[in-house]
Design a protein around this motif. Structure first.
Motif, short mmCIF file in Angstrom:
data_model
loop_
_atom_site.label_atom_id
_atom_site.label_comp_id
_atom_site.label_asym_id
_atom_site.label_seq_id
_atom_site.Cartn_x
_atom_site.Cartn_y
_atom_site.Cartn_z
N CYS A 3 0.84 -1.20 0.00
CA CYS A 3 0.00 0.00 0.00
C CYS A 3 0.87 1.25 0.00
O CYS A 3 2.02 1.22 0.47
N THR A 4 0.34 2.33 -0.57
CA THR A 4 1.03 3.61 -0.59
C THR A 4 0.18 4.62 0.17
O THR A 4 -1.03 4.71 -0.06
N CYS A 5 0.80 5.36 1.07
CA CYS A 5 0.06 6.27 1.95
C CYS A 5 0.64 7.69 1.88
O CYS A 5 1.80 7.89 1.53
N GLY A 6 -0.19 8.68 2.25
CA GLY A 6 0.26 10.06 2.32
C GLY A 6 0.18 10.77 0.98
O GLY A 6 -0.52 10.33 0.06
N GLY A 7 0.90 11.88 0.87
CA GLY A 7 0.89 12.66 -0.35
C GLY A 7 1.66 12.00 -1.48
O GLY A 7 2.43 11.06 -1.26
N LEU A 8 1.42 12.48 -2.69
CA LEU A 8 2.15 11.95 -3.84
C LEU A 8 3.63 12.31 -3.76
O LEU A 8 4.01 13.30 -3.14
N CYS A 9 4.42 11.49 -4.42
CA CYS A 9 5.87 11.67 -4.45
C CYS A 9 6.40 10.98 -5.69
O CYS A 9 5.95 9.87 -6.02
N SER A 47 0.37 7.38 -8.09
CA SER A 47 0.43 6.04 -7.51
C SER A 47 -0.57 5.14 -8.21
O SER A 47 -1.77 5.44 -8.25
N PHE A 48 -0.10 4.03 -8.75
CA PHE A 48 -0.95 3.05 -9.42
C PHE A 48 -2.03 2.53 -8.47
O PHE A 48 -3.14 2.20 -8.89
N LEU A 49 -1.71 2.48 -7.18
CA LEU A 49 -2.66 1.97 -6.19
C LEU A 49 -3.51 3.06 -5.58
O LEU A 49 -4.46 2.77 -4.83
N GLY A 50 -3.21 4.32 -5.88
CA GLY A 50 -3.91 5.41 -5.21
C GLY A 50 -3.34 5.61 -3.82
O GLY A 50 -2.67 4.74 -3.26
#
Length: 472
Positions: free
Chosen positions: A84-90, A148-151
């Motif tokens: 999983c990806t969390c927080g703001g975009l990077c 992010s591909f996963l959002g």
């Protein structure tokens, strides 16, 4: 000031008895890539001073090297992984996702990889987000696009028990969590709850902070890309300013508590005349204030470029007293404040100016990585997989002194990495901008304020260390 005593001991789920499916050499000198042993370390402190005692040669100073082990903890056929990806975009999120999936699939033969959509919120049934079955086919090209591909989303990390319930239901036993300081603290809580329940689930973090504010590591992924994009904005602003009568370019960049992007962009562009960051206080008015120095710069050269980090000068503005979903303090808009004050100052002086204000933050966050950043993301993702398969848990993967290591989350999240006003980095920024060391009217007041702030940060870190040590 009490010194923080670090402990870089890595938690393991148990003994590693499963032969790795990755065939590597067991010894050096035969010109083949080798396995990494748990007895291989990297020193945290490497600077040597003649009057210092020798550095500690124990886990207060030694970080375990990352990389593939000869024996692993999990049988790959029994593994179900989650990402999983969390927080703001990077920049680089998709590169890391891709690397984790490809290493699991191609190197270890793991065939069950679940993508959790929209950060921690993807674990909650009421949100209605299905998982995505990941494989090399659907991630192979995602590094060519930003986002992010996963959002992603902020918040939710405090609902620890519900997250672990969801992980259990999905049968996940290797969880990869990509996110910043707050996200990794959430990951630690998840790992502690996993341990409390007696579950054998590896929780491995991949630190994501575009501000480069995670301590110990050389740099965070996406930082180099952010600096490159920010530098383009500074250069464009300089061209505008230089082409006008009394042209002023003002660029606001990311950097809530750490001014690394602004500092690096100021050095890289060679065009910034002032760099304002959270770590170095400044005043607007008075004979040694920012406005006086800006006016002198215009009189001398006819144009000026200012780079300001979003967290700079917050003591000059009214506090918002608000926080976002991740618990971060909402900042007052320093860019608009400086823009308005510059306009007012020169209007009162009856000096015509042409001011251009640029905030490229979201453009920077959504950028596709540079080649070097993409390489970094690939290697971070690969090493995260090697760590999880070997049963490492409660760690993040980091680059320390150009070596990939396992850093306990408890240590990595004690306090933020910030630009040291005494460092060679800030000294080089002063050389690049030629701005005064401090734009304040009473240096004694400022140095005392900085001492107090450093002491408070240290006390907070000590308090957190005591808390996480008790939890452990």
């Amino acid at each position: 000031m009490s010194q923080i005593k670090y402990d870089f001991t890595v938690d393991n789920l148990g003994p590693c008895t499963v032969p790795s499916p990755i065939e590597l050499s067991r010894e050096h000198g035969n010109y083949r890539a080798t396995y990494v042993k748990d007895s291989s370390f990297v020193r945290n402190q490497v600077n040597v001073f003649a009057d210092d005692k020798a550095d500690a040669n124990d886990m207060t100073n030694l970080m375990e090297k990352a990389g593939p082990r000869e024996k692993i903890y999990f049988n790959p056929s029994h593994v179900t992984a989650g990402i999983c990806t969390c927080g703001g975009l990077c920049p680089g999120l998709n590169d890391v996702i891709r690397a984790v999936v490809r290493c699991l699939w191609n190197r270890y033969g793991v065939r069950r990889i679940k993508g959790i959509q929209f950060g921690y919120n993807g674990f909650f049934a009421e949100e209605g987000y299905d998982t995505i079955d990941l494989n090399p086919g659907n991630v192979d090209a995602i590094h060519k696009i930003g986002g992010s591909f996963l959002g992603t989303s902020r918040g939710g990390g405090d609902r620890t028990s519900e997250i672990v319930d969801s992980i259990e239901r999905m049968g996940i036993n290797a969880m990869f969590i990509i996110g910043g300081d707050g996200t990794q603290r959430g990951a630690l809580d998840i790992a502690n709850e996993v341990e409390r329940r007696g579950l054998k689930i590896a929780v491995v973090g991949i630190p994501k902070t575009v501000d480069n504010d995670l301590q110990f590591i050389d740099r965070s992924f996406g930082f180099e890309t952010a600096v490159q994009q920010a530098t383009k904005a500074v250069n464009s602003c300089h061209m505008e300013a230089q082409s006008q009568i009394n042209g002023i370019g003002l660029v606001k960049l990311m950097g809530r508590e750490s001014g690394f992007i602004a500092t690096a962009a100021a050095i890289a562009s060679h065009e910034a005349n002032f760099c304002l960051i959270p770590e170095v206080p400044f005043e607007m008015d008075g004979p040694n204030g920012f406005l006086a120095h800006l006016e002198a710069r215009l009189a001398r050269r006819g144009h000026a470029v200012i780079v300001v980090a979003e967290g700079a000068g917050q003591d000059l503005l009214a506090s918002t007293n608000q926080t976002d979903a991740s618990g971060n303090k909402k900042l007052a808009d320093i860019g608009k404040f400086i823009k308005d004050r510059i306009t007012e100052h020169f209007k009162e002086k009856n000096i015509p100016i042409n001011l251009k204000y640029i905030d490229p933050s979201y453009e920077v966050r959504a950028a596709v990585t540079t080649a070097n950043d993409s390489i970094y993301c690939e290697r971070l993702g690969n090493n995260a997989v090697h760590a999880a398969m070997a049963g490492k848990t409660k760690i993040v993967i980091g680059l320390v002194h150009d070596k990939y290591v396992h850093i306990p989350i408890t240590m990595a999240t004690l306090k933020r990495n910030t630009v040291d006003p005494e460092s060679s980095l800030w000294r080089d920024c002063l050389d690049a901008t030629l701005q005064p060391v401090y734009m304040v009217n009473n240096i004694n007041t400022v140095t005392e304020k900085l001492r107090i702030a450093a002491s408070e940060a240290n006390q907070k870190a000590l308090a957190r260390l005591e808390k996480v040590t008790k939890t452990k």
